[in-house]
Structure formats: structure tokens, C-alpha cells
Design a protein around this motif. Structure first.
Motif, PDB file in Angstrom:
ATOM      1  N   ALA A 130       0.853  -1.192   0.000  1.00 51.57           N
ATOM      2  CA  ALA A 130       0.000   0.000   0.000  1.00 51.57           C
ATOM      3  C   ALA A 130       0.882   1.233   0.000  1.00 51.57           C
ATOM      4  N   ASP A 131       0.283   2.391  -0.276  1.00 48.77           N
ATOM      5  CA  ASP A 131       1.004   3.649  -0.106  1.00 48.77           C
ATOM      6  C   ASP A 131       1.333   3.818   1.377  1.00 48.77           C
ATOM      7  N   ILE A 132       2.474   4.444   1.658  1.00 46.83           N
ATOM      8  CA  ILE A 132       2.916   4.595   3.045  1.00 46.83           C
ATOM      9  C   ILE A 132       3.119   6.071   3.364  1.00 46.83           C
ATOM     10  N   ASP A 133       2.428   6.549   4.383  1.00 44.51           N
ATOM     11  CA  ASP A 133       2.556   7.922   4.857  1.00 44.51           C
ATOM     12  C   ASP A 133       3.481   7.924   6.071  1.00 44.51           C
ATOM     13  N   MET A 134       4.627   8.612   5.939  1.00 41.70           N
ATOM     14  CA  MET A 134       5.632   8.625   6.997  1.00 41.70           C
ATOM     15  C   MET A 134       5.542   9.863   7.884  1.00 41.70           C
ATOM     16  N   SER A 135       4.449  10.617   7.773  1.00 33.87           N
ATOM     17  CA  SER A 135       4.353  11.877   8.513  1.00 33.87           C
ATOM     18  C   SER A 135       4.372  11.671  10.028  1.00 33.87           C
ATOM     19  N   GLY A 136       4.046  10.479  10.484  1.00 31.89           N
ATOM     20  CA  GLY A 136       4.077  10.215  11.913  1.00 31.89           C
ATOM     21  C   GLY A 136       5.446   9.830  12.447  1.00 31.89           C
ATOM     22  N   VAL A 137       6.444   9.736  11.564  1.00 31.40           N
ATOM     23  CA  VAL A 137       7.810   9.395  11.972  1.00 31.40           C
ATOM     24  C   VAL A 137       8.631  10.678  12.013  1.00 31.40           C
ATOM     25  N   ALA A 138       9.031  11.106  13.193  1.00 33.52           N
ATOM     26  CA  ALA A 138       9.660  12.415  13.360  1.00 33.52           C
ATOM     27  C   ALA A 138      10.992  12.533  12.629  1.00 33.52           C
ATOM     28  N   ASN A 139      11.790  11.484  12.648  1.00 31.01           N
ATOM     29  CA  ASN A 139      13.112  11.537  12.020  1.00 31.01           C
ATOM     30  C   ASN A 139      13.451  10.141  11.509  1.00 31.01           C
ATOM     31  N   TYR A 140      13.055   9.872  10.281  1.00 37.15           N
ATOM     32  CA  TYR A 140      13.247   8.545   9.696  1.00 37.15           C
ATOM     33  C   TYR A 140      14.727   8.244   9.502  1.00 37.15           C
ATOM     34  N   GLN A 141      15.163   7.087   9.978  1.00 38.52           N
ATOM     35  CA  GLN A 141      16.523   6.631   9.704  1.00 38.52           C
ATOM     36  C   GLN A 141      16.468   5.631   8.557  1.00 38.52           C
ATOM     37  N   PRO A 142      17.214   5.860   7.479  1.00 30.68           N
ATOM     38  CA  PRO A 142      17.103   5.018   6.294  1.00 30.68           C
ATOM     39  C   PRO A 142      17.403   3.543   6.537  1.00 30.68           C
ATOM     40  N   VAL A 143      16.842   2.719   5.693  1.00 32.30           N
ATOM     41  CA  VAL A 143      17.243   1.318   5.609  1.00 32.30           C
ATOM     42  C   VAL A 143      18.739   1.288   5.269  1.00 32.30           C
ATOM     43  N   SER A 144      19.512   0.487   5.970  1.00 34.82           N
ATOM     44  CA  SER A 144      20.969   0.404   5.754  1.00 34.82           C
ATOM     45  C   SER A 144      21.613   1.794   5.796  1.00 34.82           C
ATOM     46  N   TYR A 145      21.347   2.485   6.883  1.00 36.62           N
ATOM     47  CA  TYR A 145      21.916   3.814   7.121  1.00 36.62           C
ATOM     48  C   TYR A 145      23.443   3.729   7.190  1.00 36.62           C
ATOM     49  N   ALA A 146      24.108   4.726   6.624  1.00 35.72           N
ATOM     50  CA  ALA A 146      25.573   4.735   6.619  1.00 35.72           C
ATOM     51  C   ALA A 146      26.111   6.072   7.106  1.00 35.72           C
ATOM     52  N   THR A 147      27.280   6.025   7.704  1.00 39.42           N
ATOM     53  CA  THR A 147      28.041   7.224   8.026  1.00 39.42           C
ATOM     54  C   THR A 147      29.283   7.221   7.128  1.00 39.42           C
ATOM     55  N   SER A 148      29.989   8.315   7.114  1.00 42.44           N
ATOM     56  CA  SER A 148      31.148   8.455   6.217  1.00 42.44           C
ATOM     57  C   SER A 148      30.770   8.083   4.786  1.00 42.44           C
ATOM     58  N   MET A 149      29.512   8.307   4.447  1.00 41.81           N
ATOM     59  CA  MET A 149      28.930   8.133   3.121  1.00 41.81           C
ATOM     60  C   MET A 149      28.669   6.692   2.735  1.00 41.81           C
ATOM     61  N   HIS A 150      29.481   5.747   3.218  1.00 44.40           N
ATOM     62  CA  HIS A 150      29.260   4.357   2.825  1.00 44.40           C
ATOM     63  C   HIS A 150      29.660   3.346   3.896  1.00 44.40           C
ATOM     64  N   THR A 151      29.850   3.792   5.121  1.00 42.78           N
ATOM     65  CA  THR A 151      30.163   2.887   6.219  1.00 42.78           C
ATOM     66  C   THR A 151      28.865   2.564   6.944  1.00 42.78           C
ATOM     67  N   VAL A 152      28.302   1.398   6.656  1.00 44.30           N
ATOM     68  CA  VAL A 152      26.988   1.065   7.183  1.00 44.30           C
ATOM     69  C   VAL A 152      27.056   0.624   8.637  1.00 44.30           C
ATOM     70  N   GLN A 153      25.975   0.919   9.367  1.00 48.31           N
ATOM     71  CA  GLN A 153      25.888   0.501  10.767  1.00 48.31           C
ATOM     72  C   GLN A 153      25.681  -1.004  10.868  1.00 48.31           C
ATOM     73  N   GLY A 154      24.816  -1.544   9.994  1.00 46.17           N
ATOM     74  CA  GLY A 154      24.576  -2.980   9.975  1.00 46.17           C
ATOM     75  C   GLY A 154      25.209  -3.577   8.736  1.00 46.17           C
ATOM     76  N   LYS A 155      24.403  -3.693   7.651  1.00 42.29           N
ATOM     77  CA  LYS A 155      24.909  -4.146   6.361  1.00 42.29           C
ATOM     78  C   LYS A 155      24.245  -3.363   5.243  1.00 42.29           C
ATOM     79  N   ALA A 156      24.972  -3.215   4.130  1.00 44.84           N
ATOM     80  CA  ALA A 156      24.395  -2.565   2.953  1.00 44.84           C
ATOM     81  C   ALA A 156      23.180  -3.352   2.483  1.00 44.84           C
ATOM     82  N   PHE A 157      22.199  -2.649   1.942  1.00 41.59           N
ATOM     83  CA  PHE A 157      21.011  -3.334   1.444  1.00 41.59           C
ATOM     84  C   PHE A 157      21.329  -3.941   0.082  1.00 41.59           C
ATOM     85  N   THR A 158      21.371  -5.265   0.014  1.00 43.21           N
ATOM     86  CA  THR A 158      21.697  -5.972  -1.223  1.00 43.21           C
ATOM     87  C   THR A 158      20.502  -6.770  -1.737  1.00 43.21           C
TER      88      THR A 158
END
Length: 334
Positions: A130-158
Motif C-alpha cells: 500500500a502507499d505509506i505515509d511517513m508523517s508520523g515518523v519524526a526523524n526517519y533513519q534510512p534502511v541500511s543507514y551509513a556514516t562516512s557516506m558508505h560505512t553502514v551501521q549494519g549491512k548494505a542493502f543488497t
């Protein structure tokens, strides 16, 4: 302490907890103000003690925990949500995990951003229902969030995120730290795919942080990635950092050798404070390898792509249109 550093009142309690540290709690801020403990375990030299971590098992801790069958946590029990997807489906191409709402999308982000669960969820197939409304999420953290542009916290989304012709809208993100990634997906890794997805009304506040990667769909691209049949309508970026910010309507920057963006478009882009033209564009902010390509795409921005991070590393474009030529981007032409 492994659970609490210091306690100032006996009204605090710890129930069904364990730690591999040598004690549960540290200093008591007032006389007799130690935390109340029920069914808690820690690492003690007396392995026969009732509170010994050797007795911290799924049986003693109860249904909130599951066995560490893949030795992700040194054999110690995991929280049940760490090993249970809680998505309908099986995560396969034939039976993908189903993303029904904002809770499911943020859950997917949590699972791919945790070192304990990312290996099980970052490489699976997902499909919106379905369509997803994210307005209730104050600060969305991306799927496979990374710092230093490509250093992922968990794993890259493959894996594969199939929008199934649905829309994710009203997304707000603000991670004003060095190299933070902002997008529905932070880092799309090797063979990762996003398809059949609409993204609308995304707002990013990067403040003065540098080396941000920002994309309406994906912040940073790895190797052999695919984004197709996808659009972004409305991406507003505000930052006071200039040259070292990479912003694209679809994706911010590349970090692999190849990838393709096909049958995509972007409109309604606002890049406030990103005055360095070489790092911002309607499709890709900055390209690092000529193996990337865009085909059958258009944008109402002035450029398809921004600058390059290496000599002769521009993304190749085929049948793509920008602000000056977008009038020619007809259904027949595309």
C-alpha cells in the motif's frame, strides 16, 4: 554497571535482563538505593550462583528471548524481535516480505541497521502492499543507514525493494553529522535493487555537516545496483555546508564500479544552501565511475548529474532530459 551505572532510588527495577559485564549496576547515589532486580544475570566468577550469566537461557528469560542459533551474540540469548522478521512473507523473490505501513518500513530500517540482525534481512526481497505515509515518523533513519557516506551501521542493502506501484510520502530526515546518508535507503550495496516505487515530499535538514549523501530514493550506490521505474516528486534539502554535500533527485553519490538508473524521473527539487553546482543534480549528485548509466530518465532540474569524483567518471546517459529539454520527454520519446 552492565545495565545501569548508578541508581538513586529503589523505585527503579530491572526484570529479565542480562549483561556480560561483571555486575548489573554500579554506584548507588543514596543509601539503600540499589535497583530492584528480578530474574537478572551477570558475569560472575561463581558460575553456580543464581545470578550467573551461565543461567541466562531462553528457558529462564522467557518468551521475550530467542536462542542465538547463528552465534551472532556469542551464544547468549537474543531478543525475539532480533530473529523474528514479523513481516508476512518469506523474504524470497516468489514470496517477498510485505511492507504494509510506516511501522514495517521503520522496522526494516531497524533490522538492517543492527549488527545482530542485518545479515538476515539486508539481502531479502521486500514488496510494498500500500502507499505509506511517513508523517508520523519524526526523524526517519534510512534502511541500511551509513556514516562516512558508505560505512553502514549494519549491512548494505543488497536485496530488492519493490514498491509494487505504491508511494512512500512525507518523509523527514535530519542527521547533521559527517558523512550521514539520507534516503529511503542509505546505502544500496552490490546487486541491490529498487523498483516500481514513487517517493513524494521528502525533507532533509543537513545543517552544517559535511560530506552528506542525499538522494530522494538512495543516498549512496554500491556496485551493480539497479533503480528502475521509480520517481521522486518533491525533495527539499536545506544545508549550510556547500562543496562537500552530494545531492541527487534519485541518488547522491556512487561508490562502486557500475549500476543503472532506468525509467525514472524527478520533479519539485529544492536544494537550499547547496550552492556548489558540481555536487547536485536532478538524477545523480556525483558519479565516481563511468560504469554507471541512466536510461529513459528526465528531471526538471538543470542537470541529470553533478560532478565526478574521478577523472572521466561521468555517468553515461541515453534518452535522458533536463529542464531545457524536458518538454521533449513525452511518453512516446521515453
Amino acid at each position: 554497571g552492565g545495565i545501569i551505572g548508578g541508581c538513586g532510588n529503589t523505585g527503579y527495577k530491572a526484570v529479565n535482563c542480562y549483561t556480560t559485564y561483571s555486575k548489573l549496576e554500579g554506584w548507588a547515589a543514596a543509601t539503600n538505593s540499589y535497583i530492584g532486580k528480578t530474574n537478572c544475570y551477570y558475569k560472575t566468577s561463581d558460575t553456580n550462583a543464581d545470578a550467573s550469566i551461565t543461567k541466562a537461557t531462553v528457558e529462564t528469560l522467557g518468551s521475550a528471548f530467542k536462542a542465538d542459533s547463528k552465534d551472532k551474540n556469542g551464544g547468549y540469548p537474543l531478543l525475539a524481535w532480533e530473529v523474528e522478521a514479523n513481516f508476512a512473507g518469506e523474504g524470497t523473490e516468489e514470496k517477498p516480505y510485505l511492507i504494509n505501513d510506516a511501522n514495517d518500513l521503520t522496522k526494516l530500517a531497524t533490522l538492517t541497521n543492527s549488527a545482530a540482525t542485518a545479515a538476515d534481512f539486508a539481502n531479502k526481497y521486500y514488496q510494498l502492499t500500500a502507499d505509506i505515509d511517513m508523517s508520523g515518523v519524526a526523524n526517519y533513519q534510512p534502511v541500511s543507514y551509513a556514516t562516512s557516506m558508505h560505512t553502514v551501521q549494519g549491512k548494505a542493502f543488497t536485496g530488492t525493494l519493490d514498491g509494487n506501484n505504491h508511494i512512500i510520502r512525507n518523509v523527514t530526515m535530519s542527521y547533521p553529522t559527517y558523512g550521514a546518508t539520507h534516503g529511503i535507503i542509505g546505502y544500496l550495496g552490490t546487486n541491490g535493487t529498487v523498483k516500481n516505487l514513487g517517493v513524494e515530499n521528502v525533507t532533509v535538514n543537513g545543517a552544517a555537516a559535511t560530506y552528506l549523501c542525499i538522494g530522494g530514493v538512495v543516498a549512496s550506490l554500491g556496485d551493480s545496483t539497479t533503480i528502475e521505474n521509480t520517481y521522486v516528486r518533491g525533495l527539499k534539502v536545506t544545508t549550510t555546508a556547500d562543496a562537500a554535500t552530494f545531492v541527487g533527485g534519485i541518488t547522491g553519490r556512487t561508490f562502486g564500479n557500475s549500476g543503472k538508473i532506468k525509467n525514472c524521473y524527478t520533479t519539485g527539487l529544492e536544494f537550499s544552501g547547496v550552492t556548489h553546482a558540481n555536487n547536485k543534480a536532478g538524477i545523480m549528485g556525483s558519479c565516481g565511475n563511468a560504469g554507471y548509466s541512466a536510461q529513459n530518465c528526465y528531471t526538471t532540474d538543470a542537470k541529470t548529474q553533478g560532478g565526478t569524483s574521478a577523472a572521466n567518471s561521468y555517468m553515461s546517459t541515453t534518452n535522458c532530459y533536463t529542464l531545457s529539454t524536458v518538454a521533449n520527454a513525452t511518453a512516446e520519446a521515453l
